[in-house]
Design a protein around this motif. Structure first.
Motif, PDB file in Angstrom:
ATOM      1  N   ILE A 104       0.860  -1.183   0.000  1.00 54.55           N
ATOM      2  CA  ILE A 104       0.000   0.000   0.000  1.00 54.55           C
ATOM      3  C   ILE A 104       0.893   1.229   0.000  1.00 54.55           C
ATOM      4  N   VAL A 105       0.834   2.014  -1.075  1.00 58.59           N
ATOM      5  CA  VAL A 105       1.659   3.211  -1.194  1.00 58.59           C
ATOM      6  C   VAL A 105       1.064   4.356  -0.386  1.00 58.59           C
ATOM      7  N   SER A 106      -0.255   4.516  -0.457  1.00 59.79           N
ATOM      8  CA  SER A 106      -0.935   5.563   0.299  1.00 59.79           C
ATOM      9  C   SER A 106      -2.377   5.149   0.511  1.00 59.79           C
ATOM     10  N   VAL A 107      -3.014   5.750   1.512  1.00 56.19           N
ATOM     11  CA  VAL A 107      -4.412   5.460   1.801  1.00 56.19           C
ATOM     12  C   VAL A 107      -5.085   6.726   2.301  1.00 56.19           C
ATOM     13  N   SER A 108      -6.299   6.963   1.860  1.00 53.49           N
ATOM     14  CA  SER A 108      -7.089   8.087   2.340  1.00 53.49           C
ATOM     15  C   SER A 108      -8.524   7.626   2.526  1.00 53.49           C
ATOM     16  N   TYR A 109      -9.334   8.462   3.174  1.00 53.81           N
ATOM     17  CA  TYR A 109     -10.696   8.074   3.523  1.00 53.81           C
ATOM     18  C   TYR A 109     -11.646   9.236   3.235  1.00 53.81           C
ATOM     19  N   SER A 110     -12.910   8.883   2.985  1.00 54.54           N
ATOM     20  CA  SER A 110     -13.942   9.888   2.799  1.00 54.54           C
ATOM     21  C   SER A 110     -15.275   9.317   3.241  1.00 54.54           C
ATOM     22  N   GLY A 111     -16.218  10.197   3.583  1.00 53.92           N
ATOM     23  CA  GLY A 111     -17.545   9.742   3.976  1.00 53.92           C
ATOM     24  C   GLY A 111     -17.943  10.208   5.353  1.00 53.92           C
ATOM     25  N   SER A 112     -19.249  10.167   5.629  1.00 57.13           N
ATOM     26  CA  SER A 112     -19.783  10.655   6.903  1.00 57.13           C
ATOM     27  C   SER A 112     -19.318   9.830   8.088  1.00 57.13           C
TER      28      SER A 112
ATOM     29  N   GLN B 276     -15.479   5.390   3.011  1.00 52.71           N
ATOM     30  CA  GLN B 276     -14.825   4.836   1.826  1.00 52.71           C
ATOM     31  C   GLN B 276     -13.315   4.958   1.964  1.00 52.71           C
ATOM     32  N   ALA B 277     -12.634   3.847   1.749  1.00 60.12           N
ATOM     33  CA  ALA B 277     -11.172   3.815   1.769  1.00 60.12           C
ATOM     34  C   ALA B 277     -10.658   3.826   0.344  1.00 60.12           C
ATOM     35  N   HIS B 278      -9.600   4.616   0.114  1.00 60.06           N
ATOM     36  CA  HIS B 278      -8.968   4.718  -1.202  1.00 60.06           C
ATOM     37  C   HIS B 278      -7.511   4.283  -1.039  1.00 60.06           C
ATOM     38  N   LEU B 279      -7.139   3.165  -1.653  1.00 60.99           N
ATOM     39  CA  LEU B 279      -5.809   2.599  -1.463  1.00 60.99           C
ATOM     40  C   LEU B 279      -5.039   2.593  -2.776  1.00 60.99           C
TER      41      LEU B 279
ATOM     42  N   TYR C  92     -26.454  -3.533   5.297  1.00 60.17           N
ATOM     43  CA  TYR C  92     -25.093  -3.045   5.076  1.00 60.17           C
ATOM     44  C   TYR C  92     -24.663  -3.361   3.652  1.00 60.17           C
ATOM     45  N   TYR C  93     -23.865  -2.473   3.107  1.00 58.44           N
ATOM     46  CA  TYR C  93     -23.419  -2.569   1.718  1.00 58.44           C
ATOM     47  C   TYR C  93     -21.912  -2.365   1.673  1.00 58.44           C
ATOM     48  N   VAL C  94     -21.215  -3.163   0.903  1.00 54.50           N
ATOM     49  CA  VAL C  94     -19.794  -2.967   0.647  1.00 54.50           C
ATOM     50  C   VAL C  94     -19.606  -2.941  -0.865  1.00 54.50           C
ATOM     51  N   THR C  95     -19.146  -1.795  -1.381  1.00 56.93           N
ATOM     52  CA  THR C  95     -18.937  -1.615  -2.809  1.00 56.93           C
ATOM     53  C   THR C  95     -17.451  -1.461  -3.079  1.00 56.93           C
ATOM     54  N   SER C  96     -16.922  -2.201  -4.043  1.00 60.35           N
ATOM     55  CA  SER C  96     -15.514  -2.077  -4.400  1.00 60.35           C
ATOM     56  C   SER C  96     -15.390  -1.812  -5.895  1.00 60.35           C
TER      57      SER C  96
ATOM     58  N   ASP D 276       2.676  -1.678 -10.920  1.00 64.85           N
ATOM     59  CA  ASP D 276       1.573  -0.848 -10.431  1.00 64.85           C
ATOM     60  C   ASP D 276       0.261  -1.620 -10.521  1.00 64.85           C
ATOM     61  N   VAL D 277      -0.484  -1.630  -9.419  1.00 67.01           N
ATOM     62  CA  VAL D 277      -1.755  -2.349  -9.366  1.00 67.01           C
ATOM     63  C   VAL D 277      -2.920  -1.413  -9.659  1.00 67.01           C
ATOM     64  N   GLY D 278      -2.940  -0.240  -9.031  1.00 67.98           N
ATOM     65  CA  GLY D 278      -4.013   0.717  -9.267  1.00 67.98           C
ATOM     66  C   GLY D 278      -4.523   1.310  -7.973  1.00 67.98           C
ATOM     67  N   LEU D 279      -5.662   2.012  -8.073  1.00 69.30           N
ATOM     68  CA  LEU D 279      -6.287   2.658  -6.925  1.00 69.30           C
ATOM     69  C   LEU D 279      -7.570   1.918  -6.593  1.00 69.30           C
ATOM     70  N   LEU D 280      -7.553   1.203  -5.467  1.00 71.26           N
ATOM     71  CA  LEU D 280      -8.705   0.426  -5.016  1.00 71.26           C
ATOM     72  C   LEU D 280      -9.570   1.283  -4.104  1.00 71.26           C
ATOM     73  N   ASN D 281     -10.879   1.258  -4.349  1.00 72.63           N
ATOM     74  CA  ASN D 281     -11.851   1.975  -3.524  1.00 72.63           C
ATOM     75  C   ASN D 281     -12.808   0.964  -2.904  1.00 72.63           C
ATOM     76  N   VAL D 282     -12.935   1.014  -1.587  1.00 71.25           N
ATOM     77  CA  VAL D 282     -13.858   0.130  -0.873  1.00 71.25           C
ATOM     78  C   VAL D 282     -14.755   0.993  -0.009  1.00 71.25           C
ATOM     79  N   ASN D 283     -16.052   0.987  -0.300  1.00 74.54           N
ATOM     80  CA  ASN D 283     -17.015   1.822   0.420  1.00 74.54           C
ATOM     81  C   ASN D 283     -17.912   0.940   1.291  1.00 74.54           C
TER      82      ASN D 283
END
Length: 219
Positions: free
Chosen positions: A38-46, A89-92, A124-128, A178-185
């Motif tokens: 994991i190069v970097s990780v950020s988060y968003s959401g209520s 939501q996590a952005h990896l 509950y919902y998990v979207t990737s 390089d794998v990419g940017l994974l988003n898990v909400n």
């Protein structure tokens, strides 16, 4: 005195239809060597506001877990129907993998403290998805309902698995790995009618958390 009745329904899943090549592709749970990082990780959401240490991450790519310190959803209403929803939501950003592989989220584990009045429920919902192909998403849905006559007040844990043909895969890794940017909400929605009370989040001994595992395939 009757004990509370907890009903956990099998998760539903919505995803783009798999192609014939995806249906025939051999997969493995074992990460290639070298494994990605994991190069970097950020988060968003209520459910993970930036104003506080809302998320504690443990583990690396293979064994990641997120403790959601500020994740709390509740509802108590006198109106006919109310839904209270919270998400995080996590952005990896992921790199360093072996060449010629793709990876996708396979299993999702959700934990937290749940309080439900009789008749109330939690969806509950998990979207990737991968930012490189944001139009292809997979959403796992699970439902927890209190079907008993007494209030449910306990820790819960649920596991959901994406079917093999509906995993959303990363781009194919090149020579740079390089794998990419994974988003898990992760999102919860409490369902209550009348004055029913519902809550999902933390208590003195428990904090809401999620983790997931992957499946790999050659490309």
């Amino acid at each position: 005195m009757r004990s509370p009745s907890l009903l956990i329904l099998l998760p539903g899943l919505a995803a783009a239809a798999p192609t014939p090549a995806e249906q025939k592709q051999l997969t493995t749970r074992d990460a290639p060597s070298p494994p990605p990082r994991i190069v970097s990780v950020s988060y968003s959401g209520s459910g993970c506001p930036s104003a506080s240490p809302a998320v504690d991450r443990t583990g690396g790519f293979d064994d990641i877990a997120l403790r959601l310190n500020s994740f709390e959803a509740r509802t108590s209403t006198t109106s006919a129907v109310e839904e209270s929803a919270v998400n995080c939501q996590a952005h990896l950003s992921i790199a360093g993998a072996a060449e010629g592989w793709q990876v996708g989220v396979k299993d999702v584990f959700v934990r937290g403290h749940l309080v439900l009045d009789p008749g109330a429920g939690l969806d509950y919902y998990v979207t990737s998805f991968w930012s490189e192909d944001a139009g292809r998403t997979t959403t796992i849905k699970g439902t927890v309902a209190n079907t008993g006559a007494a209030q449910l007040n306990q820790d819960v844990e649920a596991r959901s698995t994406v079917p093999d043909g509906q995993v959303v895969y990363s781009p194919c890794t090149g020579t740079q790995g390089d794998v990419g940017l994974l988003n898990v909400n992760f999102r919860v929605a409490l369902q209550a009618a009348g004055a029913q009370y519902g809550y999902f989040g933390k208590d003195p001994d428990t904090t809401a958390s999620e983790s997931w595992s992957y499946v790999w395939r050659r490309c």
